[in-house]
Design an enzyme around this catalytic site. Sequence first.
Site, PDB file in Angstrom:
ATOM      1  N   ASP A  87     -10.664   2.871   4.512  1.00 26.77           N
ATOM      2  CA  ASP A  87     -11.117   1.365   4.305  1.00 26.77           C
ATOM      3  C   ASP A  87     -12.726   1.127   4.062  1.00 26.77           C
ATOM      4  O   ASP A  87     -13.022  -0.101   3.595  1.00 26.77           O
ATOM      5  CB  ASP A  87     -10.740   0.760   5.638  1.00 26.77           C
ATOM      6  CG  ASP A  87      -9.274   0.006   5.399  1.00 26.77           C
ATOM      7  OD1 ASP A  87      -9.016  -0.627   4.141  1.00 26.77           O
ATOM      8  OD2 ASP A  87      -8.648  -0.173   6.317  1.00 26.77           O
ATOM      9  N   LYS A 105       0.793  -1.139  -0.102  1.00 23.92           N
ATOM     10  CA  LYS A 105      -0.011   0.049  -0.078  1.00 23.92           C
ATOM     11  C   LYS A 105       0.831   1.151  -0.002  1.00 23.92           C
ATOM     12  O   LYS A 105       0.403   2.119  -0.647  1.00 23.92           O
ATOM     13  CB  LYS A 105      -0.942   0.025   1.213  1.00 23.92           C
ATOM     14  CG  LYS A 105      -2.100  -0.980   1.049  1.00 23.92           C
ATOM     15  CD  LYS A 105      -2.933  -1.393   2.424  1.00 23.92           C
ATOM     16  CE  LYS A 105      -4.020  -2.478   2.020  1.00 23.92           C
ATOM     17  NZ  LYS A 105      -4.558  -2.630   3.460  1.00 23.92           N
ATOM     18  N   GLN A 125      -4.390  -1.697   9.908  1.00 24.64           N
ATOM     19  CA  GLN A 125      -4.325  -3.177   9.236  1.00 24.64           C
ATOM     20  C   GLN A 125      -5.031  -4.157  10.126  1.00 24.64           C
ATOM     21  O   GLN A 125      -4.380  -4.101  11.233  1.00 24.64           O
ATOM     22  CB  GLN A 125      -3.023  -3.336   8.764  1.00 24.64           C
ATOM     23  CG  GLN A 125      -2.656  -4.810   7.858  1.00 24.64           C
ATOM     24  CD  GLN A 125      -3.424  -4.462   6.482  1.00 24.64           C
ATOM     25  OE1 GLN A 125      -3.933  -3.342   5.772  1.00 24.64           O
ATOM     26  NE2 GLN A 125      -3.763  -5.689   5.676  1.00 24.64           N
TER      27      GLN A 125
HETATM   28  N1  GUN Z   1      -6.743  -6.810   6.181  1.00 28.22           N
HETATM   29  C1  GUN Z   1      -6.828  -7.352   5.203  1.00 28.22           C
HETATM   30  N2  GUN Z   1      -7.449  -6.587   4.182  1.00 28.22           N
HETATM   31  C2  GUN Z   1      -7.607  -5.457   4.544  1.00 28.22           C
HETATM   32  C3  GUN Z   1      -8.087  -4.121   4.204  1.00 28.22           C
HETATM   33  O1  GUN Z   1      -8.465  -4.050   3.100  1.00 28.22           O
HETATM   34  N3  GUN Z   1      -7.946  -3.191   5.184  1.00 28.22           N
HETATM   35  C4  GUN Z   1      -7.419  -3.485   6.309  1.00 28.22           C
HETATM   36  N4  GUN Z   1      -7.419  -2.293   7.089  1.00 28.22           N
HETATM   37  N5  GUN Z   1      -6.752  -4.530   6.732  1.00 28.22           N
HETATM   38  C5  GUN Z   1      -7.138  -5.486   5.802  1.00 28.22           C
END
Ligand code: GUN
Length: 295
Positions: free
Chosen positions: A119, A52, A96
């Site tokens: 998110d 990311k 996350q």
């Molecule tokens: N863990 C797995 N996918 C995601 C996501 O799209 N966002 C976040 N914050 N954690 C994740």
Amino acid sequence: MELLDGKVASAAIKENLKSKTELLTASGKRAPHLAAILIGDDPASHTYVNSKVKNCHEVGIRSTLIQRDDSISEEALLQMIRGLNEDKEVDGILVQVPLPKHISENKVTLTIAPEKDVDGFHPVNIGNMVLGLPGFVSATPWGIILLLKHYGIKSEGKNVVIVGRSHTVGTPLSILFSRNTSFGNATVTLCHSRTHNLEEICRTADILVAAIGKAQFIKEDMVKEGAVVIDVGINRVKDSNTKSGFRLKGDVDFENVKGKCSYISPVPGGVGLMTIAALLTNTFDAYIRNNDVAL
Ligand code: GUN
């Protein structure tokens, strides 16, 4: 069969974001800014968050990665989020998941300001999505919609079958596909662990989405000839022939299913890359909305 190539579709989205961000900074404005919080040492989470951050850099979005070990208290994490909510230089916040057991994911989600919740997990954003109001749609469902848009695939009037009802993928996707929008208007069936006749229902799908987290669960005899198949699974399967000791497998038995499809998304190289493109899009949109910038 045509591949729904996440590399191609996400590159187009990122190119567009990059030129829009360059326009902003060329006019003297600051770049959009994502704050990503990573707790603990889960290797998959580290890989996702690093990706990311790298992708933000590629399009000129600023990112700050805040890493803490899993001994951090819930209150300390919530305080950190409150600080970022107040910070006028931060447009998007993501924490996350999964989080260590002593930290409530719900509390974390509810603490992030909805206007910075890139998110799209906050109930305010889920509610906005259901009502068709401006907000943030979570990155994986939104990435899937962007992938279909890129390939000109419409869902109007079609049977969409989604396998898996998670809060982050299956449930929001079922709403997006069924709403009265240019990318919706489908008839949606949301399947889960208690569904009877799952295989039969999957065979009715014009668009089949596999989001259950079980490697190669969708077999050839569950797919209708000419269906569009979207694979959301990212499963780590042991493989001693690779350096890392594992290989990524989707929820679809790709090799045996691909011959039956009109389109299919691969793993890796499909939905995962679109999820990141959608997150970048949300971060850019947060900047525009929260700073009253017109483009
Ligand atoms: N863990 C797995 N996918 C995601 C996501 O799209 N966002 C976040 N914050 N954690 C994740």
